[in-house]
Design an enzyme around this catalytic site. Structure first.
Site, PDB file in Angstrom:
ATOM      1  N   GLY A 124       0.795  -1.088  -0.072  1.00 57.68           N
ATOM      2  CA  GLY A 124      -0.083   0.109  -0.065  1.00 57.68           C
ATOM      3  C   GLY A 124       0.715   1.114   0.051  1.00 57.68           C
ATOM      4  O   GLY A 124       0.184   2.349   0.537  1.00 57.68           O
ATOM      5  N   ASP A 172      -1.746   8.016  -6.712  1.00 53.02           N
ATOM      6  CA  ASP A 172      -0.334   7.651  -6.623  1.00 53.02           C
ATOM      7  C   ASP A 172       0.678   8.264  -7.532  1.00 53.02           C
ATOM      8  O   ASP A 172       1.691   8.793  -7.094  1.00 53.02           O
ATOM      9  CB  ASP A 172      -0.272   6.227  -6.772  1.00 53.02           C
ATOM     10  CG  ASP A 172      -1.081   5.334  -5.728  1.00 53.02           C
ATOM     11  OD1 ASP A 172      -1.607   6.082  -4.926  1.00 53.02           O
ATOM     12  OD2 ASP A 172      -1.311   4.222  -6.087  1.00 53.02           O
TER      13      ASP A 172
HETATM   14  C1  GLA Z   1      -4.800   2.492  -4.387  1.00 55.30           C
HETATM   15  C2  GLA Z   1      -4.722   3.149  -5.697  1.00 55.30           C
HETATM   16  C3  GLA Z   1      -5.030   4.592  -5.567  1.00 55.30           C
HETATM   17  C4  GLA Z   1      -6.285   4.777  -4.556  1.00 55.30           C
HETATM   18  C5  GLA Z   1      -5.841   4.246  -3.179  1.00 55.30           C
HETATM   19  C6  GLA Z   1      -7.185   4.348  -2.129  1.00 55.30           C
HETATM   20  O1  GLA Z   1      -3.494   2.797  -3.621  1.00 55.30           O
HETATM   21  O2  GLA Z   1      -3.527   2.698  -6.381  1.00 55.30           O
HETATM   22  O3  GLA Z   1      -5.420   5.207  -6.735  1.00 55.30           O
HETATM   23  O4  GLA Z   1      -7.379   4.485  -4.896  1.00 55.30           O
HETATM   24  O5  GLA Z   1      -5.836   2.507  -3.668  1.00 55.30           O
HETATM   25  O6  GLA Z   1      -7.150   5.333  -1.710  1.00 55.30           O
END
Ligand code: GLA
Length: 392
Positions: A124, A172
């Site tokens: 994450g 991201d």
């Molecule tokens: C992942 C996705 C992001 C966002 C997050 C949740 O990291 O890549 O674009 O949607 O989940 O906030």
């Protein structure tokens, strides 16, 4: 580290690299699962991320190698840019090359590229967008494209959406492309307006704790989150609501009446309240109110757990223990289903905190969580290695 990478490059590709890039990872402090319905996010670029070293080749072949995945060997592409499942991580840089080519950026010569990342994968912290941007800025520099930053990062998102097949939002790639050291980024993912908000963390530290439950976005429920959120958004749009982010918590009774599916309502309820918490959170930081920001982080976690339903018991334990051990705030970060939590902890209590977290987690789950003490960083950058040597 840099020297080691140079040596590795020489050993693997039998020549010296010409360019070196670094793209950070990211941690989202607040504003989760809001970026695919045009909502607000508040991520920070990190000082851990992905390094890429590259050199153009005399022919049109591209070769990719990752120090983190040596068993994969060199992935060599000679004109066939199709996605291949067995190319695993290499599909990210392949996707970037392929999307840039589709946008008309010609690469008449191929390139050898070596990657090394110190981000945990599938935790994450956006290891995939970090690889994409490390590749993108390297290519941009090596081929002299001078692509505008917003366009470059949008191409990276396109690579993830249409090449890798994850329908992620823009968060991201945006923070990894645009981050600034000592700042968090309040981004409106709908119109891409943003503000860099100072993060005067003097008395505090950002800690990221990895539950060690690894998830992969492609096979997790992430795409389902998007489908359901979009389904709810559509019902509201049909009722004349232009943007979910325009709704406030006061509108929830209307929203609940309009959406007659409890699961979808939960998703939308989270998105509406989270958008509100995110802009409020940015205000708290402007006022240097970390306590207030911490409370919003805890509310965010609760909402992701109860309403959006993407947390897991391991993440809930880590958040609760963080509070018990003195964190001002803590929440799961990223897509959920595993991965990490982020906590803001008083600087003086960091050692105690780490020890307490480890002890309890080991006791309950028989696993040692990894804990990263991170700093903010600037967005992705590339430099020419030769010119750097000449300058000395
Ligand atoms: C992942 C996705 C992001 C966002 C997050 C949740 O990291 O890549 O674009 O949607 O989940 O906030």
């Amino acid at each position: 580290m840099r020297k080691e990478l140079l040596i590795e490059f020489q050993e693997i590709f039998e020549q010296s690299p010409e360019y070196q890039s670094f793209a950070p990872g990211r941690v989202n402090l607040i504003g989760e699962h809001t970026d695919y319905t045009g909502g607000y996010v508040f991520p920070v670029a990190l000082d851990i991320g992905t390094y890429a070293l590259g050199r153009k080749r005399p022919d049109r072949i591209f070769r990719f190698f990752s120090i983190n995945e040596p068993e994969q060997g060199i992935v060599e592409i000679d004109g066939d840019w199709e996605y291949r499942k067995n190319h695993e991580w290499a599909n990210y840089p392949k996707g970037v090359v392929s999307i840039l080519m589709n946008h008309g950026y010609e690469m008449d010569k191929g390139m050898d590229i070596l990657f090394y990342g110190n981000l945990p994968r599938g935790a994450g912290l956006s290891s995939s967008a970090s690889i994409e941007l490390a590749a993108a800025v390297l290519l941009d520099k090596a081929y002299g494209f001078h692509i505008e930053r917003i366009k470059l990062l949008s191409c990276c998102r396109e690579a993830e959406n249409s090449y890798v097949g994850v329908n992620c939002g823009i968060m991201d790639q945006f923070i990894i492309g645009m981050g600034e050291k000592n700042r968090g980024l309040l981004l409106n993912t709908g119109d891409l307006t943003f503000q860099q908000i100072p993060l005067p963390l003097e008395e505090y530290r950002i800690l990221i704790i990895n539950s060690m439950v690894r998830r992969s976005l492609t096979d997790s429920g992430y795409n389902r989150c998007i489908e359901e959120a979009k389904a709810g958004e559509k019902v509201l749009k049909d009722q004349g609501i232009h943007q979910l982010r325009d709704l406030t918590p006061e509108d929830l009774p209307f929203v609940e009446k309009t959406i007659n599916d409890a699961g979808i309502y939960g998703r939308i309820k989270h998105i509406i309240t989270e958008n509100h918490r995110t802009t409020e959170g940015a205000e708290k930081l402007r006022a240097v109110d970390f306590q207030g920001f911490g409370e919003l982080m805890l509310e965010s976690h609760q909402s992701l757990k109860e309403d959006f339903q993407v947390s897991i018991p391991q993440l809930d334990t880590l958040v609760q223990d963080s509070v018990n051990l003195g964190a001002l705030g803590a929440r799961m970060t990223g897509a959920g289903f595993g991965g990490c939590i982020v906590a803001i902890v008083p600087r003086t209590g960091v050692e105690n905190f780490k020890e307490g977290i480890r002890k309890n987690y080991e006791k309950i789950y028989g696993l040692t969580p990894e804990i990263y003490l991170v700093n903010s960083s600037d967005g992705a950058k590339c430099k020419s290695i030769e010119s750097e040597v000449e300058k000395r």
